[in-house]
Write an enzyme that holds these catalytic residues in place. Structure first.
Site, short mmCIF file in Angstrom:
data_model
loop_
_atom_site.label_atom_id
_atom_site.label_comp_id
_atom_site.label_asym_id
_atom_site.label_seq_id
_atom_site.Cartn_x
_atom_site.Cartn_y
_atom_site.Cartn_z
N HIS A 1 0.87 -1.17 0.00
CA HIS A 1 0.00 0.00 0.00
C HIS A 1 0.91 1.22 0.00
O HIS A 1 1.83 1.30 0.81
CB HIS A 1 -0.91 -0.01 1.23
N ARG B 1 -5.68 10.93 -0.60
CA ARG B 1 -5.21 11.46 -1.88
C ARG B 1 -6.40 11.75 -2.79
O ARG B 1 -6.38 12.71 -3.58
CB ARG B 1 -4.26 10.47 -2.55
#
Lengths: 557, 262
Positions: free
Chosen positions: A327, A347
């Site tokens: 990740h 994000r």
């Protein structure tokens, strides 16, 4: 009070200095350019731990001989047993049962429940406590095509696309077909799903889904699933015996090559036990705690690849074991948050990744494997990472941008759990950025199975993260909680069928247990020139610092 | 073995702590014995830094599994404090003991066939819940900041929904039960109540029930089998051409243009 050290606070000023310009550009939809397809390939090959040739080597023995896997995995595949087979009297059985389940996470527990419902006596052997597993750590949700505009057909297509079409299709068909059954089963067990007032399931999109089919129980879906399944298993304790702190260390075959039990190790008394079973389900989970190439991990303490090691010695073929999901954004600061997953949503809401000079260096929403490569490149090649006080490296994830882009209070509203987890250590992520680095998240490969959960060894079934093929080389969010339950249930059922259809013959009495496969494997190791193999399975990770180790005089291993 | 090629060395080091030079060291007392550890570590990592290898008392290391319930006091301070070892920062002069297991009362039951109403069942299985003295020690002890005493009060009152929702964040570490003067195992009673709520009080999903019937009738088997036979290019085409359900569509109302695969 801020949790950042004065040195880090000084560096944050550089992020703050460039923020207004970056926010302005982001408002105009001007982003750091995404990598081209050629660059993607190059970046992956150079920086993604899966693609780099360093830190990987070919395994010298066993069913996957010649295939290249991470060194940490190969070391264990080429390990020697904890026991000496010839010293063990396999006629002295300590426990006898219908089904032995190895591992007590979501997959193992659901296998036990279904086998019990079908009339089997079950022993569940587990290394730590019942429920200590990656299952409890899954926050996001569980997929399942239950909405009117959705069906297993679309779920199948999503899962294949997410896996770059490298998934094993029969497993994906099983996964998606059974998903509504699993959701319904959980509901009937009293799981507190997020629902509308009329009982309709709340369903959201996840990365790579074309329909809203992510179901949840708050932001602790996995923990809720685990505690419900465990509670139900405890209600059936007359038929389901759970042996905690008793990891399996070796599988037992019989003279016909069928899997017929295992040797367990009591971590506390250091005794070994022989369990004879008519069928065995391997459900030991993933390998995050091997810390491939030194990466931190989001995995629980027991994720040490034990099942792979045992099964490999018993002759089970592995699939896609070279593929690991990193990740891109795991926390590296503060120390107590290391490995903590920082969701992609951060994000998605507009936060950028920023280096030590306050500069953007990549497009923030590349696919996970590409994004990870960009961060690794920035830190290791460009040397523009930020060092934490305990020697970790990371880049800034500029969460305060979210407030600038979407208005004050957005961070708190959209990321409540992350806010709390940082606030606890004096960091307000709506005002200060986070430090992140890729973290080892999921074992994509593992034991090769078919849609019944059968491995290549008769009598040995397997389910969950320890298996390979369901997700191909990249897993979508929400499909792992589903995977463990679909294949946990299937293995429970099919192991029962296997027992019922053949008990009077070889699966029942009169067969001889054997550890010959272990002896044979060790001979192979010797013949292949594997010198000083480590002892496997690993069982517990070791984080003892060097200054302590140096003083552990006289400890052999 | 040829080991000439040096791999690029990532600076990340798994979970092993490597303190920077000049890191400030603080004294902590693990079960009474003094160790010097770098500041800023969690109790769990400080304990490992001291040289312990966990067997019990360590699970997810992320604050959700409940394996590492911990009690501590500061030297010279009467106050008993609690937390999760993986989430609590070690501080100077902390005197620490973990409680990796606590015997709890957990009667078995058959969720499918309750003998009485849910509230009566709670009374039958957990009569001690109704003897809560309201001291609030459980609430003060909970490392998840759950108002345990409050959900016990809701249980007594028969508000099972309230108790289920209030106890939802429970990680079942058992610290509450260890301190209860009425000898209640709050966290196991709460587990029972949450399942009662999930099964009998929360309305069931009708659309899911329908879908389950279709799956059990084998409706999707053929469709899925056809998909498994497609080659990568055919699948890629289906993948790239698939419609995406809008994020804000009314639940259950949106339909794709082609309904033949529903």
């Amino acid at each position: 009070m801020s949790g950042y050290t004065p040195e880090l606070k000084e560096l944050i000023k550089k992020v703050e200095a460039t923020r207004p310009t970056r926010v302005e550009r982001a408002r105009k939809n001007q982003h750091f350019p995404a990598l081209t397809m050629e660059q993607r390939k190059e970046w992956l090959n150079k920086y993604h731990p899966d693609y780099k040739s360093d830190g990987r080597r070919a395994v010298k023995v066993g069913p996957n001989k010649g295939e290249v896997f991470p060194e940490e995995v190969v070391n264990l595949l080429e390990s020697r047993s904890r026991i000496t087979p010839k010293d063990i009297d396999l006629t002295k059985i300590d426990y006898e049962t219908d089904v032995l389940v190895i591992g007590a996470g979501g997959a193992g527990t659901s296998a036990a429940l279904i086998a019990q419902e079908n009339g089997c006596k079950v022993i569940v052997a587990t290394k730590l406590r019942h429920g200590d597993s990656n299952t409890v750590m899954a926050e996001g949700g569980i997929q399942g095509a239950d909405q009117e505009g959705d069906s297993p057909y679309y779920h199948f297509i999503d899962a294949m696309g997410g896996g770059h079409f490298s998934n094993q299709p029969d497993l994906v068909a099983a996964l998606t077909n059974d998903a509504p059954l699993v959701l319904h089963w959980l509901e009937s067990l009293g799981l507190m799903f997020d629902k509308y007032p009329d009982g309709r399931m709340l369903a959201r999109h996840g990365g790579g889904t074309c329909r809203r089919r992510m179901h949840s129980a708050g932001d602790m879906t996995g923990a809720e699933i685990m505690r419900v399944l465990r509670d139900e298993a405890r209600n059936r304790s007359e038929d389901i015996k759970v042996l905690e702190f008793s990891p399996a260390v070796e599988l037992l075959l019989n003279n016909e090559g069928r899997c017929s039990g295992a040797i367990l190790y009591n971590l506390e008394t250091k005794e070994y036990y022989i369990v004879k079973a008519k069928a065995v389900v391997m459900a030991t989970g993933g390998f995050g705690r091997l810390h491939i190439q030194g990466f931190p991990t989001t995995n629980h303490y027991g994720a040490t690849a034990d099942g792979i090691v045992m099964a490999y010695r018993a002759g089970v073929r592995m699939k896609d074991l070279d593929s690991t999901q990193y990740h891109p954004t795991g926390a590296v600061y503060p120390e107590q948050n290391v490995g903590l997953l920082i969701t992609e949503k951060v994000r998605g809401l507009g936060s950028q990744l920023i280096n030590i000079d306050g500069e953007e260096f990549c497009f923030p929403l590349e696919p996970r494997d590409i994004e990870s490569s960009c961060i690794i490149r920035e830190c290791l090649e460009k040397e523009k990472g930020i060092m934490t006080p305990v020697g970790r490296v990371g880049v800034w994830l500029d969460s305060p941008m979210i407030e600038a882009l979407h208005g004050e209070g957005t961070v708190r509203k959209e990321l409540p759990a992350k806010c709390i987890q940082f606030k606890r250590y004096g960091i307000d992520i709506s005002k200060e950025p986070m430090l992140v680095y890729p973290t080892l998240h999921y074992q994509n490969g593992g034991l090769q199975i078919n849609d019944k959960g059968e491995t290549t060894v008769p009598g040995l079934y397997s389910a969950g993260e320890v298996t390979g093929g369901v997700h191909g080389r990249n897993r979508l969010m929400g499909n792992s909680l589903l995977d463990i339950l679909v294949f946990g249930r299937r293995t429970g059922l099919n192991a029962t069928e296997y027992i019922k259809t053949g008990v009077k013959g070889s699966r029942g009495q009169g067969v001889k247990l054997t550890l010959e496969h272990v002896e044979k494997f060790e001979k192979e190791l010797k013949a292949a020139g594997v010198k000083e193999p480590v002892v496997g399975p690993m069982i517990l990770p070791e984080y003892t610092p060097d200054h302590v180790k140096k003083r552990q005089w006289g400890v052999a291993c | 073995m040829a080991k000439d090629k040096k791999p690029i060395k990532p600076l990340a080091t798994g979970d092993k702590t490597i303190p920077p030079e000049g890191a400030k060291m603080i004294p902590i007392y693990i079960m009474g014995r003094e160790y010097m550890v770098p500041e800023t570590l969690t109790i769990m990592k400080a304990t490992e830094y001291a040289g312990y290898q966990y067997m019990r008392g360590c699970g997810c290391r992320g604050g959700i599994c409940g394996a590492c319930g911990t009690f501590y006091r500061f030297l010279g301070d009467y106050k008993l404090r609690s937390g999760l070892a993986c989430q609590t920062v070690a501080q100077p002069n902390m005197v620490i003991v973990q409680l990796p297991f606590f015997p709890s009362n957990r009667p078995s039951y058959n969720l499918e066939k309750l003998e009485n109403s849910p509230h009566e069942e709670l009374r039958r299985l957990y009569p001690e819940v109704f003897k809560c003295v309201g001291c609030g020690t459980c609430t003060r002890t909970c490392p998840m900041d759950i108002d345990v005493m409050d959900y016990v009060a809701l249980m007594k009152r028969g508000d099972l929904k309230g108790a289920a929702l209030k106890s939802f964040d429970c990680v079942m570490c058992g610290l509450c039960a260890s301190r209860c003067p009425a000898q209640i195992s709050q966290f196991t009673a709460a587990m029972f109540v949450r399942r009662l709520y999930g099964k009998y009080i929360l309305p069931t999903a009708e659309h899911l029930k329908k879908r389950v019937e279709s799956v059990k009738g084998g409706k999707y088997l053929k469709m899925l089998e056809e998909l498994t036979k497609k080659n990568t290019d055919e699948l890629k085409k289906l993948y790239t051409e698939r419609e995406r359900e809008p994020d804000l569509a009314e639940p259950g109302k949106w339909m794709p243009k082609d309904a033949s695969h529903l």
